[in-house]
Motif scaffolding. Sequence first.
Motif, PDB file in Angstrom:
ATOM      1  N   LEU A 259       0.837  -1.198   0.000  1.00  0.00           N
ATOM      2  CA  LEU A 259       0.000   0.000   0.000  1.00  0.00           C
ATOM      3  C   LEU A 259       0.874   1.252   0.000  1.00  0.00           C
ATOM      4  O   LEU A 259       1.969   1.261   0.560  1.00  0.00           O
ATOM      5  CB  LEU A 259      -0.911   0.013   1.235  1.00  0.00           C
ATOM      6  CG  LEU A 259      -1.956  -1.108   1.312  1.00  0.00           C
ATOM      7  CD1 LEU A 259      -2.752  -0.984   2.596  1.00  0.00           C
ATOM      8  CD2 LEU A 259      -2.880  -1.044   0.117  1.00  0.00           C
ATOM      9  N   PRO A 260       0.382   2.335  -0.623  1.00  0.00           N
ATOM     10  CA  PRO A 260       1.165   3.572  -0.628  1.00  0.00           C
ATOM     11  C   PRO A 260       1.279   4.156   0.771  1.00  0.00           C
ATOM     12  O   PRO A 260       0.509   3.819   1.680  1.00  0.00           O
ATOM     13  CB  PRO A 260       0.369   4.489  -1.560  1.00  0.00           C
ATOM     14  CG  PRO A 260      -1.016   3.948  -1.551  1.00  0.00           C
ATOM     15  CD  PRO A 260      -0.893   2.471  -1.371  1.00  0.00           C
ATOM     16  N   SER A 261       2.208   5.075   0.945  1.00  0.00           N
ATOM     17  CA  SER A 261       2.467   5.670   2.259  1.00  0.00           C
ATOM     18  C   SER A 261       1.344   6.615   2.660  1.00  0.00           C
ATOM     19  O   SER A 261       0.375   6.823   1.916  1.00  0.00           O
ATOM     20  CB  SER A 261       3.786   6.427   2.213  1.00  0.00           C
ATOM     21  OG  SER A 261       3.657   7.552   1.342  1.00  0.00           O
ATOM     22  N   ASP A 262       1.502   7.204   3.837  1.00  0.00           N
ATOM     23  CA  ASP A 262       0.497   8.130   4.346  1.00  0.00           C
ATOM     24  C   ASP A 262       0.415   9.412   3.533  1.00  0.00           C
ATOM     25  O   ASP A 262      -0.453  10.256   3.785  1.00  0.00           O
ATOM     26  CB  ASP A 262       0.791   8.487   5.807  1.00  0.00           C
ATOM     27  CG  ASP A 262       0.520   7.321   6.742  1.00  0.00           C
ATOM     28  OD1 ASP A 262      -0.216   6.403   6.324  1.00  0.00           O
ATOM     29  OD2 ASP A 262       1.045   7.329   7.874  1.00  0.00           O
ATOM     30  N   GLU A 263       1.322   9.592   2.569  1.00  0.00           N
ATOM     31  CA  GLU A 263       1.269  10.772   1.719  1.00  0.00           C
ATOM     32  C   GLU A 263       0.164  10.666   0.671  1.00  0.00           C
ATOM     33  O   GLU A 263      -0.024  11.580  -0.122  1.00  0.00           O
ATOM     34  CB  GLU A 263       2.611  10.983   1.016  1.00  0.00           C
ATOM     35  CG  GLU A 263       3.728  11.402   1.959  1.00  0.00           C
ATOM     36  CD  GLU A 263       3.365  12.671   2.725  1.00  0.00           C
ATOM     37  OE1 GLU A 263       2.979  13.657   2.075  1.00  0.00           O
ATOM     38  OE2 GLU A 263       3.448  12.657   3.962  1.00  0.00           O
ATOM     39  N   TRP A 264      -0.562   9.545   0.708  1.00  0.00           N
ATOM     40  CA  TRP A 264      -1.645   9.327  -0.254  1.00  0.00           C
ATOM     41  C   TRP A 264      -2.929   8.995   0.486  1.00  0.00           C
ATOM     42  O   TRP A 264      -2.914   8.311   1.500  1.00  0.00           O
ATOM     43  CB  TRP A 264      -1.282   8.203  -1.226  1.00  0.00           C
ATOM     44  CG  TRP A 264      -0.026   8.504  -1.986  1.00  0.00           C
ATOM     45  CD1 TRP A 264       1.246   8.182  -1.644  1.00  0.00           C
ATOM     46  CD2 TRP A 264       0.061   9.245  -3.196  1.00  0.00           C
ATOM     47  NE1 TRP A 264       2.141   8.657  -2.558  1.00  0.00           N
ATOM     48  CE2 TRP A 264       1.439   9.320  -3.537  1.00  0.00           C
ATOM     49  CE3 TRP A 264      -0.868   9.851  -4.038  1.00  0.00           C
ATOM     50  CZ2 TRP A 264       1.888   9.975  -4.673  1.00  0.00           C
ATOM     51  CZ3 TRP A 264      -0.417  10.499  -5.171  1.00  0.00           C
ATOM     52  CH2 TRP A 264       0.937  10.557  -5.488  1.00  0.00           C
ATOM     53  N   VAL A 265      -4.047   9.473  -0.040  1.00  0.00           N
ATOM     54  CA  VAL A 265      -5.353   9.263   0.583  1.00  0.00           C
ATOM     55  C   VAL A 265      -6.227   8.470  -0.375  1.00  0.00           C
ATOM     56  O   VAL A 265      -6.399   8.855  -1.544  1.00  0.00           O
ATOM     57  CB  VAL A 265      -6.035  10.607   0.928  1.00  0.00           C
ATOM     58  CG1 VAL A 265      -7.349  10.362   1.651  1.00  0.00           C
ATOM     59  CG2 VAL A 265      -5.106  11.478   1.770  1.00  0.00           C
ATOM     60  N   HIS A 266      -6.776   7.354   0.101  1.00  0.00           N
ATOM     61  CA  HIS A 266      -7.645   6.517  -0.729  1.00  0.00           C
ATOM     62  C   HIS A 266      -8.902   7.297  -1.116  1.00  0.00           C
ATOM     63  O   HIS A 266      -9.399   8.129  -0.362  1.00  0.00           O
ATOM     64  CB  HIS A 266      -8.014   5.242   0.034  1.00  0.00           C
ATOM     65  CG  HIS A 266      -8.726   4.215  -0.803  1.00  0.00           C
ATOM     66  ND1 HIS A 266     -10.091   4.224  -0.958  1.00  0.00           N
ATOM     67  CD2 HIS A 266      -8.256   3.178  -1.546  1.00  0.00           C
ATOM     68  CE1 HIS A 266     -10.438   3.216  -1.750  1.00  0.00           C
ATOM     69  NE2 HIS A 266      -9.338   2.568  -2.118  1.00  0.00           N
ATOM     70  N   GLU A 267      -9.419   7.014  -2.300  1.00  0.00           N
ATOM     71  CA  GLU A 267     -10.569   7.745  -2.824  1.00  0.00           C
ATOM     72  C   GLU A 267     -11.750   7.760  -1.866  1.00  0.00           C
ATOM     73  O   GLU A 267     -12.420   8.793  -1.705  1.00  0.00           O
ATOM     74  CB  GLU A 267     -11.001   7.165  -4.178  1.00  0.00           C
ATOM     75  CG  GLU A 267     -11.368   5.695  -4.129  1.00  0.00           C
ATOM     76  CD  GLU A 267     -11.810   5.144  -5.481  1.00  0.00           C
ATOM     77  OE1 GLU A 267     -11.844   5.920  -6.458  1.00  0.00           O
ATOM     78  OE2 GLU A 267     -12.113   3.943  -5.563  1.00  0.00           O
TER      79      GLU A 267
END
Length: 541
Positions: A259-267
């Motif tokens: 999963l991507p890091s916390d720098e990304w927010v799921h839709e």
Amino acid sequence: MNIGEYTFEEFKEKAREFHGYPAPGLLIGGYMVEAAKSRLPEGTLFEAMVESGKCLPDAVQLLTLCSTGNNWMKVKLLGRYAVSLYDKFTGVGFRVSIDQDKLELWPEIKGWFMKEKPKAEQDTEALLAEIKKAGDTICSIRPITIHERYLGHGHMTSIDVCPICHEAYPGSDGAICRGCQGEAPYVSMEGAICTDDAPQLRAIPVEKAVGKQALHDMTGIEPGKSKGPVAKAGDTLDAGDVCRLQRIGKFHVYVDENLPSDEWVHENEAVKAFAARIAGPGVTYDANPEEGKIDFLAEIPGMLSVDRDALTRFNLSPDVMLTTRHDGSLMPKGKGVGGTRALPLYISRDKFSRAIAALGEGPIISVSPLRQAKVGILVTGTEVFQGLIEDKFIPIISSKIIKLGSEIHRTDIVPDDRQAITASATAMLDAGCDMIITTAGMSVDPDDVTRGALIDAGLTDDHYGVPMLPGTMTLVGKIRSAQIIGVPACALFYKTTAFDVILPRLLAGQELTRKDLAALGEGGFCMNCKTCSFPKCPFGK
């Protein structure tokens, strides 16, 4: 005539050095600035308000300490050649403008100022001679008080970095810089940044995804029949899911590995945060989004209000969207009023934060219930009062009032007599009417005295004339605390007029301004369809 401490020739030379040439507007502006400055009490700390961007700001900067750089001069582009100097704390000062009547004595100045002849045909020497001789005698000088919102210095709250061009800009400009909002003057710019920032996700063949959790919704479409998720984010995929996904052409999927890091927010997480700020009173939604999308529903019957400025700010933000029904739409309970979504599977934390900032504290959409008004209907017209013509207004207006949940508290028919109309309106107010609808007598015929009579009764905050057809001569205002609507005679002949657009807005508690009414000009032209479908049509939208 001197300009402050300078002779005309000295100021002309200063203008040449500062402006490039001794422009007539700058020379006249010098007299204007000095006229305002000389009337301020000695020792006043003052600022300047300039209403034109041509030459006049240079005169202010030449003769005072005010400039746009120190924010002591504000330029409000109203297109009028006028300047005001005012106490920076109280806003009290003087406004100087060109007086058209006084220009009649100065033909060269008038010909230049009003552009009555081409520049090549103007006699520059004669023009400058007239300016020197006229001085500030061509001006009107009036005491003014500047609105408090222009007092003091507007301090910049933050400096942000635009998520599109990555340049710094004032955060107050919105979620992205004004250049990226489309205001940049460049056709092209070498080296401009154009990135598709998305996390690196690893896709695996769908047959190898059994037992793993789907990272996103996967939609199946049967043309003309159905559209919906075959598998949803968070579902643990099994063999049956694999077959269904392959059947709709999904041969690779993203799963919850790496999963991507916390720098990304799921839709889905992003859109839940958006919805919490977008939805206001009277609006509800399912807090479990699908495919990064949430739809909003009317929680109660009422009128939809949309913060159009915030809607635009949000939609200028990258990778997000919000769409709504038209502001002012009447909504039954449970009807959809809008929808929002995050466009990519993952939105960067930076863009997410900017979208949230664009929404402000919210809400963006709300549904307001229509109050149950006690309505007085006042029909004016001598021919109706005398029974020469049967009244049709009361039943027409009554049906519209009752349909929106209000009651008819009192009705009256009076002749075209100013005193009689005033007395009837006053009696309705005394009887407890909190809305009065007057009909007819709103045009320019000599016998049309309704508007004047309402003024005699205490009409305030009134706006006469709405840019809609039919119904242009509609009036909106107040007497005491009661809402007043003046309806022109066209309401007898047309099923739908401006009245039908304005009435629900007032019942929903809106305070209509001239700007609100002016905005109704777009979509305010009725097509007079053979079968009227209002409000399911563009009229008033």
